[in-house]
Design an enzyme around this catalytic site. Structure first.
Site, PDB file in Angstrom:
ATOM      1  CG  ASP A 270     -24.790 -17.169  23.806  1.00 46.39           C
ATOM      2  OD1 ASP A 270     -25.835 -17.375  24.431  1.00 46.39           O
ATOM      3  OD2 ASP A 270     -24.550 -17.677  22.686  1.00 46.39           O
TER       4      ASP A 270
HETATM    5  C1  GLC Z   1     -26.755 -19.215  20.553  1.00 47.57           C
HETATM    6  C2  GLC Z   1     -27.230 -19.595  21.939  1.00 47.57           C
HETATM    7  C3  GLC Z   1     -26.290 -20.519  22.659  1.00 47.57           C
HETATM    8  C4  GLC Z   1     -25.540 -21.360  21.652  1.00 47.57           C
HETATM    9  C5  GLC Z   1     -24.642 -20.425  20.870  1.00 47.57           C
HETATM   10  C6  GLC Z   1     -23.833 -21.170  19.798  1.00 47.57           C
HETATM   11  O1  GLC Z   1     -27.174 -17.930  20.225  1.00 47.57           O
HETATM   12  O2  GLC Z   1     -27.599 -18.550  22.841  1.00 47.57           O
HETATM   13  O3  GLC Z   1     -27.075 -21.312  23.559  1.00 47.57           O
HETATM   14  O4  GLC Z   1     -24.765 -22.352  22.307  1.00 47.57           O
HETATM   15  O5  GLC Z   1     -25.382 -19.366  20.256  1.00 47.57           O
HETATM   16  O6  GLC Z   1     -24.676 -21.697  18.833  1.00 47.57           O
END
Ligand code: GLC
Length: 743
Positions: A270
């Protein structure tokens, strides 16, 4: 029209892909291999060197937080023509419930209990996203959520692993099509692995403590279903799972995901999560973070540049074997080969306009919105409303909010364009007088960083004086009408990431306005726009008609009007329990009984200040017609462990209009290796019946449904036991029989 191949087979055999990958791998230097594991953020808020520079040096294999076809092609040109390896980039974004045609939020799609509708929605999303130049979406989000205070409950399929697994497979099929790399489709990403929805107190990002049997019986099944459906990628969750961050959790990423489930794709972290292994007190420093994440099976570093800064050195000094790096790079190269990026790295910049203009996209969004809505109350059959109504008042600031209608997790740079509730109602009754009064505004008490970065942000705070005049204006407007439609709930920024809340009450003065309007003595309909269960206890007793519309997307206003005026008959069911209070959470139906069950004469109330019985139970939803379930039967009174039985029931539409029923099968194991939940969903089917029509529905019950991971045995088991079976229209089903399972 190049409809994506939904039934074809991949042009590449796995052997072809692997041969191509090995040939590519041989051409790469160490630095170029590391580059493939780096995902660079193209948004302004991302620190560090800009994408163009990093890509030209071969320091990135994929890009996120960019939504611009021309820019995609420009960066791709740098990668393909100027970088050392000439390997094309993957472009990724959060396309969670639509790219330009916005569908109901995932929790709403789950409320349709209709895998075909869900697959269709994500197929449209994929076609539009791919036409824009995106290759990879960070969806589906598969986190089981049993605490309605958690803001990200909106992004998932609710509280149940069986429903969640069916929704997971449907979403993967919709996004990816018949095979990974199919034209007009995108690579899906099962996230956030795993257990994210169980954070303490529903507080987003907080640590998670789950036993192995909770993980394997409740939180893993949707992820396993995604693997079985062929999902191309996974994303590790932010938080610590039992004190080991998911991003550095070898048991999760290597032992379970690859070792047990045979997942052959790659895992992305993430946002900034690899670097944050230091923040979370797990890694000593960034170098240690890089080493432990890659060794744990985390392939791609999203936006933290920790891999870019440290992996080369870790390989050169032998801390990480080259083979570990090569294995990770192989999985990324395989996806690029399957997508055909080496043959066609660029996107036709005229394609998007054609794809998003397809009329069937909005038609599909309207139908998905209709099928996701849940009729919670309809006292005196107030609904459907007559189209001869002359004067309606619509009240609530959400009623004319495009953001609230499209909901949370909008695509980067998307400008909400939804048909609002007010617009949909006015379109339905063009000759009626439909007045509108927003009433007092609602806002978060504490904003989040996302409000500055994404649509659905907060509104300017309203002064108490302005709120009071808005309150009075709403009542005055209501006085003039024959019927009032209240549109209440939450704004798009009140659920989603960093949007947990302690209360489940209607925010602001909404309930106060509702009570005052109901006191006028006119018919009142309540339409809810929300991304989580809400404790609408007063409304549930005093408002005759209540429709849960969730965050219904681009066509939301038309879909709500269709239902309120009877052009569509609601058939959705709740994928999550509605508690009476936020403090009752986590609250879910599939829990174990106790020595003092509610039917016991020795029953002791769980709280002396109010029983935590749900306001609305899991699986609940009404229709404009009625149904009867009869002739419940099992193909055999007993089966042996490992064998299957068939459960059948007749469903009759006993009302005057056609409608859908979601027939649900629940089981309870009376005794065995472990105590098991009082009820567990193990079968469902949504069927449409004409008035008077009867149809049989059948479910298979075998090891897949009756087996579970035993905490006592430390392995998968199926017990010789007696199973209670109920079939009904929600989790309180009463039509009962049993099945004996013998050793
Ligand atoms: C965000 C989220 C995740 C998302 C990622 C990219 O913080 O936790 O679900 O896909 O970053 O945007």
């Amino acid at each position: 029209m190049d409809n994506p191949d939904t039934t074809g087979t991949a042009p590449w055999s796995d052997a072809d892909v692997q041969a191509r990958v090995e040939a590519l791998l041989k051409t790469l230097s160490l630095a170029e291999k590391v580059g493939q594991l780096v995902q660079i953020g193209a948004a302004d808020f991302v620190p560090g060197p800009k994408p163009d520079v990093v890509i030209r040096q071969g320091g990135a294999g994929s890009v996120l937080w960019l939504n611009d076809t021309k820019r995609f092609n420009a960066l791709q040109k740098i990668a393909v023509e100027e970088s050392p390896s000439k390997i094309p980039l993957l472009f990724a974004l959060d396309v969670i419930h639509g790219y330009r045609t916005i569908f109901p939020v995932p929790l709403a799609l789950a409320a349709s209990w209709d895998p075909a509708t869900i697959e269709g929605a994500q197929s449209v999303a994929a076609q539009e996203a791919r036409a824009a130049g995106l290759h990879w979406t960070f969806a589906p989000m598969l986190d089981i959520a049993r605490d309605a205070r958690w803001g990200r409950i909106v992004e998932g399929a609710g509280e149940d692993p069986y429903l969640g697994a069916a929704v997971a497979a449907a979403q993967v099929r919709g996004f990816q099509g018949a095979y990974l790399g199919a034209p007009g489709r995108v690579v899906a990403c099962a996230k956030h692995f795993a257990g994210y929805g169980a954070s303490d107190g529903g507080r987003d990002y907080d640590p998670v403590y789950l036993s192995e049997n909770q993980l394997r019986n409740v939180y893993f099944p949707p992820f396993r279903a995604a693997v079985d459906a062929g999902v191309g990628t996974f994303m590790s969750a932010y938080m610590d799972l039992n004190d080991v961050p998911a991003t550095g959790n070898r048991w999760l990423l290597r032992d379970v995901l690859r070792g047990e489930w045979g997942f052959g794709g790659f895992v992305v972290s993430d946002a900034f999560a690899v670097g944050n292994l230091v923040t979370q007190g797990f890694a000593r420093d960034a170098r240690d973070a890089a080493q432990r994440a890659l060794s744990a099976g985390l392939d791609v570093d999203m936006a933290s540049s920790t891999y870019l800064d440290h992996l080369t050195g870790l390989i050169e000094d032998g801390t990480i074997p080259l083979e570990v790096l090569d294995d990770a790079v192989r999985t990324i190269l395989a996806v690029k080969v399957r997508l055909g990026l080496f043959e066609q790295p660029y996107t036709d910049e005229g394609l998007l306009a054609e794809v998003i203009a397809r009329p069937e996209h909005r038609a599909e969004a309207r139908r998905a919105a209709q099928r996701s809505m849940v009729l919670l109350r309809n006292e005196g059959q107030l609904l459907p409303l007559s189209k001869s109504l002359k004067h309606i008042t619509v009240i609530g600031s959400l009623a004319n909010s495009k953001e609230a209608t499209e909901g949370s997790w909008m695509v980067f740079g998307h400008v909400p364009a939804a048909v609002t509730m007010l617009e949909g109602l006015r379109a339905k009754l063009p000759d009626a007088t439909i007045d509108y009064a927003p009433g007092p505004e609602i806002n978060r008490d504490i904003p989040s960083w996302f409000e500055s970065a994404m649509a659905g942000g907060s509104r300017a705070p309203q002064s108490p004086e302005d709120a009071e005049s808005a309150y009075q204006a709403a009542l005055a407007t209501a006085q003039r009408a024959d019927l009032i439609i209240m549109v209440l709930g939450e704004h798009a920024n009140m659920s989603g990431e960093a949007a947990s809340r302690a209360s489940l009450d209607l925010p602001g003065r909404q309930e106060e306005v509702l009570k005052a309007v109901v006191a006028l003595g006119k018919p009142v309909v309540l339409v809810l726009l929300n991304g989580r269960p809400l404790s609408i206890n007063w409304a549930a007793d005093h408002v005759p008609a209540i429709l849960e519309a969730w965050e219904p997307g681009t066509e939301g206003g038309h879909a709500v009007a269709d239902i309120l005026f009877g052009d569509a008959n609601p058939g959705g069911k709740l994928p999550v329990t509605f508690p009476r209070k936020g403090s009752h959470a986590p609250l879910y139906y599939a829990r174990n009984t106790t020595h003092s069950p509610e039917e016991s004469p020795l029953y002791n109330p769980r709280y002396w200040d109010g029983l935590p019985t749900p306001l609305y139970p899991f699986g609940y939803g009404l229709s404009y017609t009625t149904f009867a379930l009869t002739n419940l039967a099992v193909s055999a009174p007993q089966v042996r462990v490992g064998d299957s039985a068939s459960v059948t029931v007749d469903v009759t539409n006993t009302g005057a209009v056609a409608g859908d029923e979601v027939v649900q099968l629940y089981i309870h194991q009376r005794f065995g290796s472990d105590s098991r939940p009082m009820r567990e969903l193990k079968g469902f089917e949504r069927i449409t019946l004409q008035p008077g029509e009867t149809r049989p529905v059948s479910f298979a019950l075998g090891p897949a449904e009756l087996g579970y991971w035993s905490s006592h045995a430390g392995q998968w088991v199926q017990d010789a036991t007696t199973i209670d079976l109920w079939v009904g229209s929600d989790s309180r089903a009463t039509l009962h029989t049993q099945l004996v399972v013998t050793a």
